[in-house]
Design a protein around this motif. Structure first.
Motif, PDB file in Angstrom:
ATOM      1  N   UNK A 186      22.345  41.384  31.626  1.00 12.31           N
ATOM      2  CA  UNK A 186      22.600  42.720  32.727  1.00 12.31           C
ATOM      3  C   UNK A 186      22.895  41.723  33.812  1.00 12.31           C
ATOM      4  N   UNK A 187      23.138  43.207  34.989  1.00 13.88           N
ATOM      5  CA  UNK A 187      24.057  43.448  35.836  1.00 13.88           C
ATOM      6  C   UNK A 187      23.819  43.382  36.916  1.00 13.88           C
ATOM      7  N   UNK A 188      23.456  43.553  37.937  1.00 14.83           N
ATOM      8  CA  UNK A 188      23.083  43.783  39.102  1.00 14.83           C
ATOM      9  C   UNK A 188      24.262  45.236  39.710  1.00 14.83           C
ATOM     10  N   UNK A 189      24.826  45.675  39.016  1.00 17.67           N
ATOM     11  CA  UNK A 189      25.505  47.267  38.975  1.00 17.67           C
ATOM     12  C   UNK A 189      25.657  47.122  40.510  1.00 17.67           C
ATOM     13  N   UNK A 190      25.279  46.996  42.074  1.00 21.74           N
ATOM     14  CA  UNK A 190      25.719  46.885  42.880  1.00 21.74           C
ATOM     15  C   UNK A 190      26.678  45.941  43.452  1.00 21.74           C
ATOM     16  N   UNK A 191      27.076  45.573  44.304  1.00 18.98           N
ATOM     17  CA  UNK A 191      27.821  44.629  44.762  1.00 18.98           C
ATOM     18  C   UNK A 191      27.381  43.488  46.271  1.00 18.98           C
ATOM     19  N   UNK A 192      27.461  42.224  45.633  1.00 15.67           N
ATOM     20  CA  UNK A 192      26.305  41.950  46.525  1.00 15.67           C
ATOM     21  C   UNK A 192      28.442  40.518  47.843  1.00 15.67           C
ATOM     22  N   UNK A 193      27.667  40.267  48.447  1.00 16.84           N
ATOM     23  CA  UNK A 193      29.154  39.625  49.428  1.00 16.84           C
ATOM     24  C   UNK A 193      28.576  38.081  48.496  1.00 16.84           C
ATOM     25  N   UNK A 194      30.317  37.652  48.230  1.00 22.83           N
ATOM     26  CA  UNK A 194      30.445  36.577  47.717  1.00 22.83           C
ATOM     27  C   UNK A 194      30.631  35.634  48.620  1.00 22.83           C
ATOM     28  N   UNK A 195      30.439  34.852  49.375  1.00 25.61           N
ATOM     29  CA  UNK A 195      31.191  34.421  51.085  1.00 25.61           C
ATOM     30  C   UNK A 195      31.857  35.082  51.318  1.00 25.61           C
ATOM     31  N   UNK A 196      33.195  34.480  50.936  1.00 21.76           N
ATOM     32  CA  UNK A 196      34.694  35.034  51.253  1.00 21.76           C
ATOM     33  C   UNK A 196      35.177  36.050  50.867  1.00 21.76           C
ATOM     34  N   UNK A 197      34.116  36.637  49.638  1.00 15.96           N
ATOM     35  CA  UNK A 197      35.149  37.265  48.514  1.00 15.96           C
ATOM     36  C   UNK A 197      34.086  38.387  48.501  1.00 15.96           C
ATOM     37  N   UNK A 198      34.342  39.311  47.447  1.00 16.48           N
ATOM     38  CA  UNK A 198      32.853  40.095  46.972  1.00 16.48           C
ATOM     39  C   UNK A 198      32.841  40.398  45.687  1.00 16.48           C
ATOM     40  N   UNK A 199      31.221  40.574  45.520  1.00 17.98           N
ATOM     41  CA  UNK A 199      31.468  40.912  43.789  1.00 17.98           C
ATOM     42  C   UNK A 199      30.560  40.882  43.574  1.00 17.98           C
ATOM     43  N   UNK A 200      29.912  41.185  41.875  1.00 18.71           N
ATOM     44  CA  UNK A 200      29.754  41.667  41.057  1.00 18.71           C
ATOM     45  C   UNK A 200      28.704  40.854  40.338  1.00 18.71           C
ATOM     46  N   UNK A 201      27.312  40.590  40.058  1.00 14.99           N
ATOM     47  CA  UNK A 201      26.530  39.936  39.259  1.00 14.99           C
ATOM     48  C   UNK A 201      26.602  40.601  37.411  1.00 14.99           C
ATOM     49  N   UNK A 225      25.073  32.790  34.623  1.00 14.85           N
ATOM     50  CA  UNK A 225      25.609  33.701  35.311  1.00 14.85           C
ATOM     51  C   UNK A 225      26.552  34.015  35.965  1.00 14.85           C
ATOM     52  N   UNK A 226      27.020  35.028  35.966  1.00 23.48           N
ATOM     53  CA  UNK A 226      28.723  34.834  35.696  1.00 23.48           C
ATOM     54  C   UNK A 226      29.016  36.440  37.042  1.00 23.48           C
ATOM     55  N   UNK A 227      30.320  36.618  37.918  1.00 23.72           N
ATOM     56  CA  UNK A 227      30.419  36.864  38.874  1.00 23.72           C
ATOM     57  C   UNK A 227      31.916  37.915  38.601  1.00 23.72           C
ATOM     58  N   UNK A 228      31.701  39.201  39.258  1.00 20.97           N
ATOM     59  CA  UNK A 228      32.863  39.793  39.142  1.00 20.97           C
ATOM     60  C   UNK A 228      33.593  39.568  40.579  1.00 20.97           C
ATOM     61  N   UNK A 229      34.865  40.328  40.871  1.00 20.06           N
ATOM     62  CA  UNK A 229      35.535  39.236  41.930  1.00 20.06           C
ATOM     63  C   UNK A 229      36.008  41.130  42.387  1.00 20.06           C
ATOM     64  N   UNK A 230      35.837  41.755  43.394  1.00 25.32           N
ATOM     65  CA  UNK A 230      36.170  43.043  43.428  1.00 25.32           C
ATOM     66  C   UNK A 230      38.636  42.069  44.077  1.00 25.32           C
ATOM     67  N   UNK A 231      38.888  42.803  43.265  1.00 23.60           N
ATOM     68  CA  UNK A 231      40.573  42.718  43.397  1.00 23.60           C
ATOM     69  C   UNK A 231      41.083  44.032  44.161  1.00 23.60           C
ATOM     70  N   UNK A 232      40.741  44.572  43.904  1.00 24.46           N
ATOM     71  CA  UNK A 232      40.791  46.132  44.763  1.00 24.46           C
ATOM     72  C   UNK A 232      40.237  47.010  45.804  1.00 24.46           C
ATOM     73  N   UNK A 233      40.202  47.445  46.834  1.00 21.77           N
ATOM     74  CA  UNK A 233      39.185  48.307  47.636  1.00 21.77           C
ATOM     75  C   UNK A 233      39.055  49.484  47.386  1.00 21.77           C
ATOM     76  N   UNK A 234      40.818  50.143  46.253  1.00 15.10           N
ATOM     77  CA  UNK A 234      39.696  51.177  45.666  1.00 15.10           C
ATOM     78  C   UNK A 234      38.998  51.997  44.348  1.00 15.10           C
ATOM     79  N   UNK A 235      39.631  51.282  43.839  1.00 17.19           N
ATOM     80  CA  UNK A 235      39.901  50.682  42.170  1.00 17.19           C
ATOM     81  C   UNK A 235      38.081  50.334  42.413  1.00 17.19           C
ATOM     82  N   UNK A 236      37.343  49.469  43.383  1.00 19.10           N
ATOM     83  CA  UNK A 236      36.377  48.921  42.975  1.00 19.10           C
ATOM     84  C   UNK A 236      35.317  48.799  43.959  1.00 19.10           C
TER      85      UNK A 236
END
Length: 366
Positions: A203-218, A261-272
């Motif tokens: 299962x996926x959140x599909x949409x992003x959350x703040x991940x503290x100092x970063x940004x991610x999907x779960x 539970x896993x998190x995918x952190x954004x590494x590119x503002x345009x591609x993500x």
């Protein structure tokens, strides 16, 4: 794979022209769904994800030794927290499972006292995440999502038999596409999802959350061997009103289960991007990384008091959140008013309080 992670900034979000009007219209549409179902059932249900297929009570353990980029917010230090997981499917109708739609999962974590919460959740301790069994949201923004709901709005009062027949047609059409192509997500939303076991799904959140100092999907992935074996496993649905509930209950009663539970952190503002929900974040750029494990002991996931708790006495909302895990983007902002309206509607029409739990004792017994 990049090692440069996007840092959270307030300006990662950009309010769209006409956004407030779109969100008000979407909330009104969701209210219409609630009103139609309340008239039909003489009982208020959710605007979406009305039919629950089981409620699981367990524990989340935050892993030790997480690197700084993962050790954020609720996951900043090792700990164990009570959780509930509710399986569901998206329609507002409570239909037989022959109307086969994507599988949903809502997770509520009863966290520690004292964490900073988002506005509207101050003083609470819960952190919610809501998931579907696909990483793709499919629509760019709330306006696109609302457009996609039009067929459902037009048929909300149609007889159940018509919806069952339409679902079977959608399933045949989806099978002809091989489950691929632009039409497949729409066909599955309309009832064409394959008759597969929910416990085998990631299962996926599909949409992003703040991940503290970063940004991610779960994501939430089954890790128990007996659950992984259920991936893609067909289940008998025809002639079975509650096939999903029964199949989940049979497995959980025997062996329970574990998820990661896993998190995918954004590494590119345009591609993500944050504001374009239709863009699938590339896992080759940034994979999902483990942060915690959920353990569910063997239990009766379909016990009546658990189903009542999940359906009537609990509210799952991504805006039940620590400030460190605030939902991000246009669609998430639209969900804020829509989810609140749905819970308020149930509370008012059923005369049933929907308090947020503060400890294990506030959850159903295993």
């Amino acid at each position: 794979m990049s090692s440069e992670y996007v840092r959270y900034r307030d300006d990662l979000e950009q309010i769209q022209p006409g956004e407030a009007e779109t969100m008000a219209r979407l909330t009104d549409m969701m209210r219409g769904f609630s009103e139609a179902m309340n008239t039909r059932y003489r009982h208020a249900v959710r605007s979406v994800h009305s039919k629950g297929h089981g409620l699981l009570v367990g524990e989340l353990e935050v892993y030790e030794g997480l690197p700084e980029r993962l050790a954020q917010g609720l996951f900043a230090r090792p700990g164990r927290y009570p959780v509930v997981m509710r399986f569901s499917t998206p329609p507002g109708d409570i239909l037989p499972d022959t109307v086969s739609t994507p599988r949903g999962l809502a997770l509520k974590i009863v966290g520690p006292e004292g964490a900073e919460m988002v506005d509207g959740h101050a003083g609470e301790v819960t952190q919610d995440f809501v998931f579907l069994n696909s990483p793709e949201f499919g629509q760019k923004d709330a306006a696109g999502f609302m457009k996609g709901q039009k067929p459902i709005q037009l048929t909300v009062n149609a007889p159940e038999e018509i919806k069952v027949a339409a679902s079977l047609g959608a399933r045949v059409a989806d099978s002809l596409t091989g489950g691929k192509g632009k039409l497949s997500p729409m066909l599955r939303q309309l009832g064409g999802h394959p008759y597969t076991h929910p416990l085998g799904e990631t299962f996926y959140t599909q949409l992003p959350h703040r991940w503290g100092d970063y940004v991610g999907k779960l994501s939430l992935a089954p890790v128990s061997a007996h659950l992984r074996r259920l991936k893609g496993q067909p289940i008998k649905v025809l002639g079975e009103i509650d096939a999903l509930r029964d199949n989940i209950a049979a497995v959980i009663a025997q062996e329970g289960g574990e998820w990661e539970l896993r998190v995918q952190l954004s590494v590119d503002e345009k591609k993500m991007p944050i504001e374009d929900a239709s863009v699938l974040w590339d896992e080759s750029l940034s994979p999902f990384l483990p942060v915690a494990r959920i353990r569910i002991a063997a239990q009766d996931s379909a016990r009546p008091n658990k189903l009542v708790y999940g359906d009537d006495r609990a509210s799952f909302n991504p805006w039940h959140a620590q400030a460190a895990h605030r939902p991000l983007g246009n669609v998430m902002r639209a969900r804020r008013a829509a989810y609140r309206m749905s819970a308020d509607f149930r509370r008012e029409h059923n005369d049933e309080p929907i308090p947020e739990p503060r400890s294990q004792s506030d959850l159903p017994e295993i």
